[in-house]
Design a protein around this motif. Structure first.
Motif, PDB file in Angstrom:
ATOM      1  N   TRP A  25      -1.019   3.894 -13.190  1.00 45.23           N
ATOM      2  CA  TRP A  25      -1.151   3.840 -11.885  1.00 45.23           C
ATOM      3  C   TRP A  25      -1.967   4.629 -11.236  1.00 45.23           C
ATOM      4  O   TRP A  25      -2.675   4.135  -9.882  1.00 45.23           O
ATOM      5  N   LEU A  28      -4.871   1.998 -11.031  1.00 43.22           N
ATOM      6  CA  LEU A  28      -4.526   1.217 -10.067  1.00 43.22           C
ATOM      7  C   LEU A  28      -4.816   1.533  -8.576  1.00 43.22           C
ATOM      8  O   LEU A  28      -5.222   0.817  -7.761  1.00 43.22           O
ATOM      9  N   GLU A  31      -8.151   1.610  -7.506  1.00 45.02           N
ATOM     10  CA  GLU A  31      -8.837   0.531  -7.298  1.00 45.02           C
ATOM     11  C   GLU A  31      -8.484  -0.021  -5.817  1.00 45.02           C
ATOM     12  O   GLU A  31      -9.107  -0.586  -5.010  1.00 45.02           O
ATOM     13  N   LEU A  32      -7.279   0.689  -5.223  1.00 41.70           N
ATOM     14  CA  LEU A  32      -6.989   0.481  -3.941  1.00 41.70           C
ATOM     15  C   LEU A  32      -7.671   1.227  -2.956  1.00 41.70           C
ATOM     16  O   LEU A  32      -7.102   1.213  -1.618  1.00 41.70           O
ATOM     17  N   GLU A 313      -3.240  -6.935 -11.814  1.00 44.20           N
ATOM     18  CA  GLU A 313      -3.542  -7.070 -10.362  1.00 44.20           C
ATOM     19  C   GLU A 313      -1.999  -7.262  -9.671  1.00 44.20           C
ATOM     20  O   GLU A 313      -1.781  -7.068  -8.632  1.00 44.20           O
ATOM     21  N   ARG A 316      -0.799  -3.779  -9.318  1.00 44.16           N
ATOM     22  CA  ARG A 316      -1.473  -3.164  -8.309  1.00 44.16           C
ATOM     23  C   ARG A 316      -0.947  -3.562  -6.763  1.00 44.16           C
ATOM     24  O   ARG A 316      -0.853  -2.897  -5.861  1.00 44.16           O
ATOM     25  N   ASP A 317      -1.009  -4.805  -6.690  1.00 44.40           N
ATOM     26  CA  ASP A 317      -0.436  -5.425  -5.399  1.00 44.40           C
ATOM     27  C   ASP A 317       0.909  -5.055  -5.237  1.00 44.40           C
ATOM     28  O   ASP A 317       1.348  -4.788  -3.969  1.00 44.40           O
TER      29      ASP A 317
END
Length: 336
Positions: A25, A28, A31-32, A313, A316-317
């Protein structure tokens, strides 16, 4: 940049599921566009944030084990959104053995995360409006990964040896099989006690179809997944095991105990369940898998169909949606 404090009860270097989740996490969330700091529950929560830079969001893995840190975050940062992540032992053990602590953590939360789709059935209904599902993701096996051998029909059990996992159930199921059976069980994972380690060694001594390889790095687990023809998840309780995601993405058929945590990942109509702790039922499933290629093909078809739900993904979303539900927007910060 959105600053996130991610509380995890599993320390650096641990191979526990909570640590794997926290580490994945963190990547991820970065990445955000988030800045992420991992925090242990027993740390002074104020210490990492004294330099006039408090977090914008606190995420706490494990309602019971992280309870003290959850309370500290509310005392030090009362306006900061708090997300509490529900684990299997939270919902299926500590909710009943320590209900005051469990419920207090949920009461403190701005939002809750469950790791499988059936968890709403297992917590009080008053928390349903706060509950979000985030399915844990996995990566495909690398090109050139090993293939199953022909000599043995290898069954993989991947998970630390402890009561919640009913860890030796698969070993018991392959005792005293017909001599022409090629079934073999390979178990990976650390023993949580001397008693569990002794039990595994004793089982190997009397059961030539069982091999315990102890704690293994993730890359070795993935190699064994590539070599296996089947995985067994025999747990008595699960909050949404990442190893199920791994198996689905690897196209590895699963035989699983009939519990909410497995149904919430594989679906109610998955054909590979067996009753919890039922050695004979598990033995029948394993012998059928060895003798009936169509049964194994049907299981493989189902796990492959589920694999798209476990893409990184998608995870992540889902995290981004929970953050948005707390009134924060990490994607806007990423665009900036």
């Amino acid at each position: 940049m959105l600053k996130v404090a991610l509380i995890t009860p599993a320390g650096r270097g641990s191979r526990a599921g909570n640590r794997a989740t926290a580490t994945r996490w963190a990547g991820l969330l970065r990445e955000l566009g988030c800045r992420v700091q991992l925090v242990a529950p027993d740390e002074d929560f104020r210490q990492p944030h004294q330099a006039n830079s408090p977090p914008d969001l606190v995420i706490a893995l494990h309602a019971w084990r992280s309870h003290a840190a959850i309370l500290a975050s509310r005392q030090v940062l009362p306006q900061c959104p708090l997300i509490v992540v529900l684990t299997g032992t939270d919902v299926y053990r500590f909710q009943h053995s320590h209900p005051a602590v469990f419920l207090d953590s949920l009461e403190q939360a701005s939002a809750l995360i469950g790791l499988h789709t059936a968890i709403a059935d297992d917590i009080p209904s008053r928390f349903h409006t706060q509950l979000h599902t985030v399915l844990q993701s996995a990566l495909p096996l690398p090109p050139g990964a090993p293939r199953p051998g022909r000599r043995h029909f290898n069954i993989l059990v991947a998970g630390h040896l402890r009561e919640e996992k009913d860890s030796l159930r698969t070993a018991l199921a392959v005792r005293d099989l017909p001599s022409d059976s090629r079934l073999r069980v390979v178990q990976l994972g650390r023993a949580y006690s001397v008693e569990w380690a002794n039990a595994a060694h004793e089982e190997m001594a009397c059961n030539p179809r069982y091999q315990w390889n102890g704690d293994q790095p993730h890359w070795r687990v993935r190699q064994w997944m590539a070599r296996a023809r089947l995985m067994v998840i025999s747990s008595r309780m699960e909050g949404g095991a990442n190893v199920v995601s791994e198996a689905c993405v690897a196209g590895l058929p699963v035989i699983a105990s009939d519990i909410s945590g497995n149904r919430g990942l594989l679906g109610d109509d998955y054909p590979g369940y067996f009753p919890v702790a039922d050695t004979e039922a598990l033995r029948r499933r394993l012998l059928r898998a060895e003798r009936d290629p169509a049964f194994v093909a049907a299981l493989r078809e189902r796990v492959v169909a589920r694999a798209t739900a476990f893409r990184p993904e998608a995870e992540r979303d889902a995290l981004a949606r929970v953050i948005a539900a707390c009134g924060l927007n990490c994607r806007e910060r990423l665009a900036q």
